[in-house]
Design a protein around this motif. Structure first.
Motif, PDB file in Angstrom:
ATOM      1  N   GLY A 231       0.517  -1.281   0.031  1.00 19.44           N
ATOM      2  CA  GLY A 231      -0.146   0.231   0.312  1.00 19.44           C
ATOM      3  C   GLY A 231       0.939   1.117   0.206  1.00 19.44           C
ATOM      4  N   GLY A 232       0.365   2.230  -0.291  1.00 15.82           N
ATOM      5  CA  GLY A 232       0.973   3.894  -0.403  1.00 15.82           C
ATOM      6  C   GLY A 232      -0.076   5.421  -0.596  1.00 15.82           C
ATOM      7  N   LEU A 233       0.838   5.772  -1.042  1.00 18.68           N
ATOM      8  CA  LEU A 233      -0.056   7.124  -0.905  1.00 18.68           C
ATOM      9  C   LEU A 233      -0.273   7.697  -2.989  1.00 18.68           C
ATOM     10  CD1 LEU A 233      -1.886  10.000  -0.962  1.00 18.68           C
ATOM     11  CD2 LEU A 233       0.678  10.873  -0.236  1.00 18.68           C
ATOM     12  N   VAL A 234      -0.880   7.238  -3.436  1.00 16.47           N
ATOM     13  CA  VAL A 234      -1.028   7.514  -5.297  1.00 16.47           C
ATOM     14  C   VAL A 234      -1.414   8.724  -5.665  1.00 16.47           C
ATOM     15  CG1 VAL A 234      -2.397   5.590  -5.703  1.00 16.47           C
ATOM     16  CG2 VAL A 234      -0.536   6.275  -7.433  1.00 16.47           C
ATOM     17  N   GLN A 235      -1.294   9.213  -6.685  1.00 21.68           N
ATOM     18  CA  GLN A 235      -2.210  10.237  -7.094  1.00 21.68           C
ATOM     19  C   GLN A 235      -3.205   9.838  -8.073  1.00 21.68           C
ATOM     20  OE1 GLN A 235      -0.093  12.483  -9.069  1.00 21.68           O
ATOM     21  NE2 GLN A 235       0.379  14.625  -8.029  1.00 21.68           N
ATOM     22  N   ALA A 236      -4.421  10.068  -8.069  1.00 19.44           N
ATOM     23  CA  ALA A 236      -5.664   9.732  -8.932  1.00 19.44           C
ATOM     24  C   ALA A 236      -5.505   9.260 -10.595  1.00 19.44           C
ATOM     25  CB  ALA A 236      -6.857  11.029  -9.136  1.00 19.44           C
ATOM     26  N   GLY A 237      -5.376   8.042 -10.988  1.00 19.20           N
ATOM     27  CA  GLY A 237      -5.082   7.395 -12.138  1.00 19.20           C
ATOM     28  C   GLY A 237      -4.467   6.955 -11.956  1.00 19.20           C
ATOM     29  N   GLY A 238      -3.308   6.438 -10.600  1.00 18.50           N
ATOM     30  CA  GLY A 238      -2.231   6.014 -11.085  1.00 18.50           C
ATOM     31  C   GLY A 238      -2.205   4.485 -10.566  1.00 18.50           C
ATOM     32  N   SER A 239      -1.305   3.669 -10.533  1.00 19.03           N
ATOM     33  CA  SER A 239      -1.147   1.866 -10.261  1.00 19.03           C
ATOM     34  C   SER A 239      -0.384   1.732  -8.908  1.00 19.03           C
ATOM     35  CB  SER A 239      -0.900   1.045 -11.544  1.00 19.03           C
ATOM     36  OG  SER A 239      -1.277   1.820 -12.922  1.00 19.03           O
ATOM     37  N   LEU A 240      -0.792   1.021  -8.384  1.00 15.40           N
ATOM     38  CA  LEU A 240      -0.235  -0.060  -7.289  1.00 15.40           C
ATOM     39  C   LEU A 240      -0.558  -1.872  -7.424  1.00 15.40           C
ATOM     40  CD1 LEU A 240      -1.316   1.687  -3.886  1.00 15.40           C
ATOM     41  CD2 LEU A 240       0.696   2.014  -5.032  1.00 15.40           C
TER      42      LEU A 240
ATOM     43  N   VAL B 243      -4.387   1.746   1.641  1.00 14.16           N
ATOM     44  CA  VAL B 243      -4.211   2.356   0.064  1.00 14.16           C
ATOM     45  C   VAL B 243      -4.596   3.594   0.086  1.00 14.16           C
ATOM     46  CG1 VAL B 243      -4.745   2.538  -2.571  1.00 14.16           C
ATOM     47  CG2 VAL B 243      -3.545   0.215  -0.762  1.00 14.16           C
ATOM     48  N   THR B 244      -4.006   4.836  -0.647  1.00 19.15           N
ATOM     49  CA  THR B 244      -4.780   5.959   0.016  1.00 19.15           C
ATOM     50  C   THR B 244      -4.444   7.098  -1.076  1.00 19.15           C
ATOM     51  OG1 THR B 244      -3.786   6.834   2.063  1.00 19.15           O
ATOM     52  CG2 THR B 244      -4.600   8.151   0.955  1.00 19.15           C
ATOM     53  N   VAL B 245      -5.488   6.528  -1.954  1.00 23.27           N
ATOM     54  CA  VAL B 245      -4.968   7.955  -4.018  1.00 23.27           C
ATOM     55  C   VAL B 245      -5.889   9.627  -3.495  1.00 23.27           C
ATOM     56  CG1 VAL B 245      -6.019   7.999  -5.840  1.00 23.27           C
ATOM     57  CG2 VAL B 245      -6.035   5.477  -4.302  1.00 23.27           C
ATOM     58  N   SER B 246      -5.078  10.365  -3.828  1.00 20.71           N
ATOM     59  CA  SER B 246      -5.400  11.812  -3.692  1.00 20.71           C
ATOM     60  C   SER B 246      -5.530  11.548  -4.834  1.00 20.71           C
ATOM     61  CB  SER B 246      -4.139  12.154  -3.192  1.00 20.71           C
ATOM     62  OG  SER B 246      -2.419  12.187  -4.764  1.00 20.71           O
ATOM     63  N   SER B 247      -5.960  13.490  -4.918  1.00 20.44           N
ATOM     64  CA  SER B 247      -7.130  13.195  -6.421  1.00 20.44           C
ATOM     65  C   SER B 247      -6.389  14.746  -6.416  1.00 20.44           C
ATOM     66  CB  SER B 247      -9.295  14.574  -5.607  1.00 20.44           C
ATOM     67  OG  SER B 247      -8.336  15.181  -4.982  1.00 20.44           O
TER      68      SER B 247
ATOM     69  N   LEU C 199      -6.147   4.791 -10.584  1.00 23.89           N
ATOM     70  CA  LEU C 199      -7.069   4.289  -9.101  1.00 23.89           C
ATOM     71  C   LEU C 199      -7.960   5.938  -8.682  1.00 23.89           C
ATOM     72  CD1 LEU C 199      -3.975   3.054  -7.652  1.00 23.89           C
ATOM     73  CD2 LEU C 199      -6.218   2.322  -6.716  1.00 23.89           C
ATOM     74  N   LYS C 200      -9.087   5.812  -8.373  1.00 16.84           N
ATOM     75  CA  LYS C 200      -9.126   7.324  -7.957  1.00 16.84           C
ATOM     76  C   LYS C 200      -9.537   7.141  -6.305  1.00 16.84           C
ATOM     77  CE  LYS C 200     -12.714   5.311 -11.014  1.00 16.84           C
ATOM     78  NZ  LYS C 200     -13.988   4.809 -11.628  1.00 16.84           N
ATOM     79  N   PRO C 201      -9.930   8.823  -6.459  1.00 15.01           N
ATOM     80  CA  PRO C 201     -10.049   8.334  -4.917  1.00 15.01           C
ATOM     81  C   PRO C 201     -10.527   7.932  -3.311  1.00 15.01           C
ATOM     82  CG  PRO C 201      -9.792  10.636  -5.990  1.00 15.01           C
ATOM     83  CD  PRO C 201      -9.680   9.089  -6.712  1.00 15.01           C
ATOM     84  N   GLY C 202     -11.984   7.451  -4.339  1.00 10.34           N
ATOM     85  CA  GLY C 202     -13.307   6.852  -3.414  1.00 10.34           C
ATOM     86  C   GLY C 202     -12.637   4.859  -3.746  1.00 10.34           C
ATOM     87  N   ASP C 203     -11.098   4.945  -3.718  1.00 14.57           N
ATOM     88  CA  ASP C 203     -10.643   3.654  -3.536  1.00 14.57           C
ATOM     89  C   ASP C 203     -10.068   3.341  -2.175  1.00 14.57           C
ATOM     90  OD1 ASP C 203      -9.869   3.185  -7.653  1.00 14.57           O
ATOM     91  OD2 ASP C 203     -11.410   1.931  -6.420  1.00 14.57           O
ATOM     92  N   THR C 204      -9.412   5.056  -1.744  1.00 17.01           N
ATOM     93  CA  THR C 204      -9.033   4.898  -0.602  1.00 17.01           C
ATOM     94  C   THR C 204      -9.306   3.800   0.583  1.00 17.01           C
ATOM     95  OG1 THR C 204      -7.983   7.121  -0.891  1.00 17.01           O
ATOM     96  CG2 THR C 204      -8.653   6.565   0.964  1.00 17.01           C
TER      97      THR C 204
END
Length: 122
Positions: free
Chosen positions: A8-17, A118-122, A85-90
């Motif tokens: 897990g980790g911090l990723v921007q919206a549209g990214g992948s993990l 998993v944290t997805v930032s917008s 990824l979307k912020p809603g996936d956080t």
């Protein structure tokens, strides 16, 4: 069997993990392996999984076309590949297993990993 989730980790919206679920004291193919997630203030929800045969379970509608599960038998590890990824996936993502039968009810799983954020930032 013991499960350990990681990746897990911090990723921007549209990214992948890619999340990993390492199985120990057991064999990956002996279990139905799944992923759940739990966002703050919400119930734990089924995401995706795989049967003992390797056949993928039907994923949650919210992740279809973006997430998929794979296994590496040599590493005794299951993966959750998360794309677009979307912020809603956080959420905190958990891997879980049971010996027979598939289910989207978290109460029916016997073994759980510790969860990975998993944290997805917008």
């Amino acid at each position: 069997v013991q499960l350990q989730a990681s990746g897990g980790g911090l990723v921007q919206a549209g990214g992948s993990l890619r999340l990993s679920c390492q199985v120990s004291r057991g064999t990956l193919e002996s279990y139905v392996m799944v992923w759940f997630r739990q966002a703050a203030g919400k119930e734990r929800e089924f995401v995706a999984g795989v049967l003992k045969t390797g056949l993928a379970l039907r994923s949650a509608e919210s992740v279809v076309g973006r997430f998929f599960v794979s296994r590496d038998k040599a590493k005794n590890t299951m993966y959750l590949h998360m794309n677009s990824l979307k912020p809603g996936d956080t959420a905190v993502y958990y891997c879980a297993s049971r010996q027979t039968g598939s289910s989207e009810d978290s109460r029916e799983y016997d073994y759980w990993g510790q969860g990975t954020q998993v944290t997805v930032s917008s």
